[in-house]
Design a protein around this motif. Structure first.
Motif, PDB file in Angstrom:
ATOM      1  N   ARG A 175     -32.252  18.054  59.609  1.00 53.56           N
ATOM      2  CA  ARG A 175     -33.114  17.589  58.530  1.00 53.56           C
ATOM      3  C   ARG A 175     -33.847  18.791  57.969  1.00 53.56           C
ATOM      4  NH1 ARG A 175     -33.947  12.713  56.796  1.00 53.56           N
ATOM      5  NH2 ARG A 175     -33.439  11.730  58.770  1.00 53.56           N
TER       6      ARG A 175
ATOM      7  N   SER B 294     -34.292  16.031  53.300  1.00 56.70           N
ATOM      8  CA  SER B 294     -32.844  15.870  53.112  1.00 56.70           C
ATOM      9  C   SER B 294     -32.120  15.952  54.449  1.00 56.70           C
ATOM     10  CB  SER B 294     -32.292  16.966  52.202  1.00 56.70           C
ATOM     11  OG  SER B 294     -32.826  16.873  50.921  1.00 56.70           O
ATOM     12  N   LEU B 295     -31.087  15.146  54.565  1.00 58.49           N
ATOM     13  CA  LEU B 295     -30.199  15.207  55.708  1.00 58.49           C
ATOM     14  C   LEU B 295     -29.102  16.205  55.361  1.00 58.49           C
ATOM     15  CD1 LEU B 295     -30.260  13.699  58.381  1.00 58.49           C
ATOM     16  CD2 LEU B 295     -28.693  12.047  57.401  1.00 58.49           C
TER      17      LEU B 295
ATOM     18  N   ARG C 258     -20.210   9.810  55.696  1.00 61.32           N
ATOM     19  CA  ARG C 258     -20.341   8.428  55.187  1.00 61.32           C
ATOM     20  C   ARG C 258     -20.497   7.442  56.340  1.00 61.32           C
ATOM     21  NH1 ARG C 258     -16.056   9.309  50.382  1.00 61.32           N
ATOM     22  NH2 ARG C 258     -17.581   9.917  48.803  1.00 61.32           N
TER      23      ARG C 258
ATOM     24  N   TYR D 199     -21.742   8.133  59.316  1.00 58.70           N
ATOM     25  CA  TYR D 199     -23.075   8.369  59.877  1.00 58.70           C
ATOM     26  C   TYR D 199     -24.152   7.686  59.029  1.00 58.70           C
ATOM     27  CZ  TYR D 199     -27.130  10.751  61.799  1.00 58.70           C
ATOM     28  OH  TYR D 199     -28.347  11.020  62.376  1.00 58.70           O
ATOM     29  N   LEU D 200     -24.014   7.750  57.725  1.00 60.03           N
ATOM     30  CA  LEU D 200     -25.025   7.190  56.820  1.00 60.03           C
ATOM     31  C   LEU D 200     -25.071   5.662  56.840  1.00 60.03           C
ATOM     32  CD1 LEU D 200     -24.611   9.628  53.805  1.00 60.03           C
ATOM     33  CD2 LEU D 200     -26.582   9.465  55.358  1.00 60.03           C
ATOM     34  N   LEU D 201     -24.063   5.011  57.425  1.00 60.99           N
ATOM     35  CA  LEU D 201     -24.066   3.545  57.517  1.00 60.99           C
ATOM     36  C   LEU D 201     -25.246   3.021  58.328  1.00 60.99           C
ATOM     37  CD1 LEU D 201     -20.267   2.801  58.058  1.00 60.99           C
ATOM     38  CD2 LEU D 201     -21.628   2.403  55.988  1.00 60.99           C
ATOM     39  N   LYS D 202     -25.823   3.854  59.184  1.00 57.87           N
ATOM     40  CA  LYS D 202     -26.944   3.411  60.013  1.00 57.87           C
ATOM     41  C   LYS D 202     -28.261   3.331  59.250  1.00 57.87           C
ATOM     42  CE  LYS D 202     -26.535   6.858  63.029  1.00 57.87           C
ATOM     43  NZ  LYS D 202     -26.797   7.645  64.213  1.00 57.87           N
ATOM     44  N   PHE D 203     -28.278   3.808  58.011  1.00 57.14           N
ATOM     45  CA  PHE D 203     -29.499   3.801  57.201  1.00 57.14           C
ATOM     46  C   PHE D 203     -29.464   2.654  56.193  1.00 57.14           C
ATOM     47  CE2 PHE D 203     -28.974   8.170  58.543  1.00 57.14           C
ATOM     48  CZ  PHE D 203     -30.260   8.564  58.870  1.00 57.14           C
TER      49      PHE D 203
ATOM     50  N   PRO E 212     -30.035   5.335  52.539  1.00 56.73           N
ATOM     51  CA  PRO E 212     -29.712   6.706  52.958  1.00 56.73           C
ATOM     52  C   PRO E 212     -30.596   7.748  52.272  1.00 56.73           C
ATOM     53  CG  PRO E 212     -27.727   5.509  52.373  1.00 56.73           C
ATOM     54  CD  PRO E 212     -28.895   4.660  51.957  1.00 56.73           C
ATOM     55  N   PRO E 213     -31.013   8.762  53.025  1.00 61.04           N
ATOM     56  CA  PRO E 213     -31.828   9.830  52.445  1.00 61.04           C
ATOM     57  C   PRO E 213     -30.959  10.748  51.583  1.00 61.04           C
ATOM     58  CG  PRO E 213     -31.272  10.370  54.704  1.00 61.04           C
ATOM     59  CD  PRO E 213     -30.745   8.981  54.436  1.00 61.04           C
TER      60      PRO E 213
ATOM     61  N   CYS F 265     -28.860  13.883  50.784  1.00 65.55           N
ATOM     62  CA  CYS F 265     -28.112  14.695  51.736  1.00 65.55           C
ATOM     63  C   CYS F 265     -27.270  15.737  51.004  1.00 65.55           C
ATOM     64  CB  CYS F 265     -27.253  13.837  52.642  1.00 65.55           C
ATOM     65  SG  CYS F 265     -26.068  12.800  51.798  1.00 65.55           S
TER      66      CYS F 265
END
Length: 134
Positions: free
Chosen positions: A57, A62-63, A96, A98-102, A105-106, A108
């Motif tokens: 981060r 940003s991620l 993509r 990984y971002l499913l958990k948000f 999404p922040p 990135c």
């Protein structure tokens, strides 16, 4: 660019060990710039998926998905030339996933850190926003 010390510190016998060493050098460099480690070696489940070497981060929230590449020779274009279209697609696929958990999404980006061990000194080069999601 950052100089990390003498080459004698890079002794590794397998490509896996060399890769782990390069990831550690990249992580140290990024942390020195104020980035915080979120996850290492994130892999998507199943065959044919992707892997992200480092997820960090940035100070702005940003991620950052980081691909670490290392080469001990500049032949064939060096480390930077080894990140082709298919490698980028696998990294984007993993990001993509990984971002499913948000829920939201922040922001990135995709960075690349190159670790060059070809000279007397080890050098780290950080390429911000090296490529975009396709």
């Amino acid at each position: 660019m950052d100089f990390l010390g003498s080459k004698s510190a890079t002794v590794a016998t397998t490509s896996t060990q060399r890769g782990q060493w390069a990831e550690e050098q990249a992580l140290r460099h990024l942390q020195a710039q104020g980035l915080k480690l979120i996850e290492r070696n994130y892999r998507t489940p199943g065959r044919g998926g992707g892997e992200i070497d480092l997820i960090v981060r940035d100070r702005d929230g940003s991620l950052v998905f980081v691909e670490v590449r290392s080469r001990n020779t500049g032949r064939f274009g060096g480390a930077a030339a080894s990140i082709g279209q298919s490698k980028q697609q696998r990294i984007v696929l993993a990001a993509r996933h990984y971002l499913l958990k948000f829920a939201a999404p922040p922001p990135c980006r995709f960075d690349v850190v190159l670790v060059d061990t070809s000279g007397a000194q080890n050098r780290v080069q950080w390429l911000k926003a090296a490529f975009d999601a396709l």
